[in-house]
Design a protein around this motif. Structure first.
Motif, PDB file in Angstrom:
ATOM      1  N   TYR A  31     -16.279 -10.898  -3.010  1.00 11.91           N
ATOM      2  CA  TYR A  31     -14.917 -11.076  -3.531  1.00 11.91           C
ATOM      3  C   TYR A  31     -13.992 -10.085  -2.837  1.00 11.91           C
ATOM      4  O   TYR A  31     -13.457  -9.169  -3.458  1.00 11.91           O
ATOM      5  N   LEU A  32     -13.794 -10.266  -1.537  1.00 12.79           N
ATOM      6  CA  LEU A  32     -12.926  -9.390  -0.762  1.00 12.79           C
ATOM      7  C   LEU A  32     -11.485  -9.847  -0.891  1.00 12.79           C
ATOM      8  O   LEU A  32     -11.179 -11.042  -0.798  1.00 12.79           O
ATOM      9  N   ASN A  33     -10.566  -8.879  -1.106  1.00  8.83           N
ATOM     10  CA  ASN A  33      -9.149  -9.205  -1.319  1.00  8.83           C
ATOM     11  C   ASN A  33      -8.981 -10.255  -2.411  1.00  8.83           C
ATOM     12  O   ASN A  33      -8.167 -11.175  -2.303  1.00  8.83           O
ATOM     13  N   GLY A  34      -9.772 -10.105  -3.450  1.00  7.18           N
ATOM     14  CA  GLY A  34      -9.744 -11.071  -4.541  1.00  7.18           C
ATOM     15  C   GLY A  34      -8.581 -10.844  -5.482  1.00  7.18           C
ATOM     16  O   GLY A  34      -8.167  -9.709  -5.741  1.00  7.18           O
ATOM     17  N   THR A  47       1.628  -0.725   2.748  1.00  9.50           N
ATOM     18  CA  THR A  47       2.587  -0.816   3.861  1.00  9.50           C
ATOM     19  C   THR A  47       2.182  -1.869   4.881  1.00  9.50           C
ATOM     20  O   THR A  47       2.963  -2.168   5.789  1.00  9.50           O
ATOM     21  N   LYS A  48       1.005  -2.424   4.755  1.00 14.31           N
ATOM     22  CA  LYS A  48       0.557  -3.417   5.718  1.00 14.31           C
ATOM     23  C   LYS A  48       1.269  -4.740   5.484  1.00 14.31           C
ATOM     24  O   LYS A  48       1.469  -5.165   4.342  1.00 14.31           O
ATOM     25  N   ALA A  49       1.664  -5.385   6.579  1.00 13.07           N
ATOM     26  CA  ALA A  49       2.406  -6.644   6.471  1.00 13.07           C
ATOM     27  C   ALA A  49       1.580  -7.715   5.785  1.00 13.07           C
ATOM     28  O   ALA A  49       2.108  -8.527   5.004  1.00 13.07           O
ATOM     29  N   ASP A  50       0.283  -7.747   6.040  1.00 19.38           N
ATOM     30  CA  ASP A  50      -0.584  -8.753   5.416  1.00 19.38           C
ATOM     31  C   ASP A  50      -0.605  -8.591   3.910  1.00 19.38           C
ATOM     32  O   ASP A  50      -0.617  -9.576   3.158  1.00 19.38           O
ATOM     33  N   TYR A  57      -1.178 -10.240  -0.630  1.00 22.06           N
ATOM     34  CA  TYR A  57      -1.987  -9.555  -1.636  1.00 22.06           C
ATOM     35  C   TYR A  57      -1.108  -8.641  -2.479  1.00 22.06           C
ATOM     36  O   TYR A  57      -1.152  -7.415  -2.371  1.00 22.06           O
ATOM     37  N   HIS A  58      -0.321  -9.241  -3.346  1.00 20.52           N
ATOM     38  CA  HIS A  58       0.659  -8.475  -4.114  1.00 20.52           C
ATOM     39  C   HIS A  58       0.022  -7.570  -5.166  1.00 20.52           C
ATOM     40  O   HIS A  58       0.681  -6.650  -5.656  1.00 20.52           O
TER      41      HIS A  58
END
Length: 382
Positions: free
Chosen positions: A73-76, A338-341, A346-347
């Motif tokens: 569950y990465l970036n879940g 701070t990463k654009a992604d 990923y709020h």
């Protein structure tokens, strides 16, 4: 006064006046502080955050380090427990199991599919990852968990680490850094400000020159210079105490100036002269007579100093000069937002930001409330 007047029952107003004139300084401050609703609410929020950080190993379901990550569950996204769905209601909260697959439509990003026909119920006081409560009490009981699989209330990061668990531990780490920094600056301020204000003369001039020199040193360039000389092989714990000590060593001048100013005005009072005639030493007079008369203001200054210490640690960790992984602090967690992604997809990475803002504002409101409560003339001016 006649016997009849003495036997007359006291009215509530007379009792209130008697309680006011016989109350100690601490009781008076507490009575004035309770009248400020914003400060009371902030105090309750602050106590809640402190307790949640203190009991973070028990309240968080998983180990916040890499050892406790969820590889599946990465970036879940956050999983919110619910009691009702289209199939009815349950007395025990549950979540729907989630399956993930990469989709061409989203540039091969993970797409989550919720199985609304299945339920995974939560369990309370479950066994899980080992931890040490307060740093030395071993345990493995957590407040909640799942009957199978894992639950992530605030979602997970790119490594699969639970953001809820990391946030609670980060709050406690930032509070620890602030506490150590405040204690170091507090001791230095009392000693340096007390000696400077009590003795005065050439010693006061030299101390004030040093104080002004330290106050004019810009913090960020100083930390950039220090970071260049910090060995890369230092452990996370060594870096933690090093940052705490540096924050304390540069944070004492403001309180020292206030202590000096107070002692300059009080050192010629009758009770100080009486203590000197009795043969009391300067250290004894400062410790037993002068500083206690300034206690309430010192406490207020300590509370107000906390948010600045937390802000300093967060800012330094945020720009990469402070704490680093695997240490969980608010500054370390804010590095990812701070990463654009993250900004686009990923709020839930911003949830620790809300805790950071709440913690700082709670300290500010409590400090302002204590400052007004410690001022005996605050109500008179109003």
């Amino acid at each position: 006064m006649s016997d009849a007047a003495m036997d007359r029952p006291q009215t509530p107003s007379n009792k209130a006046k008697e309680a006011y004139f016989t109350a100690s300084q601490g009781q008076l401050i507490w009575a004035r502080f309770k009248k400020q609703k914003a400060a009371m609410v902030a105090a309750m929020v602050l106590i809640t955050l402190i307790l949640s950080g203190l009991f973070a190993p028990f309240l968080s379901p998983y180990d916040p380090t890499v050892a406790g990550r969820n590889k599946d569950y990465l970036n879940g996204a956050p999983q919110i427990p619910q009691f009702c769905d289209k199939n009815g209601c349950s007395l025990v909260p549950f979540v729907h199991p989630v399956t993930r697959e990469r989709s061409i439509e989203t540039n091969f990003r993970w797409v989550e599919k919720v199985n609304e026909d299945a339920r995974v119920h939560m369990r309370f006081f479950v066994k899980g990852d080992d931890y040490h409560l307060f740093g030395f009490i071993p345990g493995n009981i957590h407040l909640f968990g799942m009957e199978e699989g894992k639950i992530h209330l605030f979602g997970t990061d790119s490594a699969g680490k639970d953001i809820f668990s990391r946030t609670l531990h980060a709050v406690w780490t930032s509070l620890q850094v602030g506490t150590i920094g405040v204690l170091i600056s507090f001791v230095l301020a009392l000693v340096i400000g007390g000696v400077s204000g009590y003795y005065g003369g050439w010693l006061d001039s030299v101390v004030q020159m040093i104080t002004d020199a330290i106050r004019t040193v810009p913090a960020i360039p100083l930390f950039m210079a220090i970071a260049a000389f910090v060995p890369s092989e230092w452990s996370a714990e060594t870096r933690f105490f090093f940052i705490s000590m540096i924050l304390g060593l540069i944070g004492w001048p403001t309180l020292a100036r206030r202590v000096r100013t107070h002692l300059l005005t009080e050192r010629n009072q009758e009770y100080v002269l009486a203590a000197q005639l009795c043969g009391a030493s300067g250290a004894h007079i400062i410790r037993r007579h002068l500083l206690p008369s300034f206690t309430s203001y010192i406490i207020v200054d300590l509370v107000i100093s906390f948010p600045y210490m937390v802000l300093s640690e967060t800012a330094l960790s945020f720009i990469g000069l402070g704490l680093k992984d695997p240490v969980n602090s608010l500054g370390v967690m804010l590095q990812n937002v701070t990463k654009a992604d993250v900004l686009l997809n990923y709020h839930w990475y911003f949830i620790p930001v809300l805790f950071f803002i709440t913690l700082v504002l709670a300290f500010v409101f409590v400090g302002d409330g204590l400052r007004d409560a410690a001022d005996p003339y605050a109500e008179t001016r109003k």
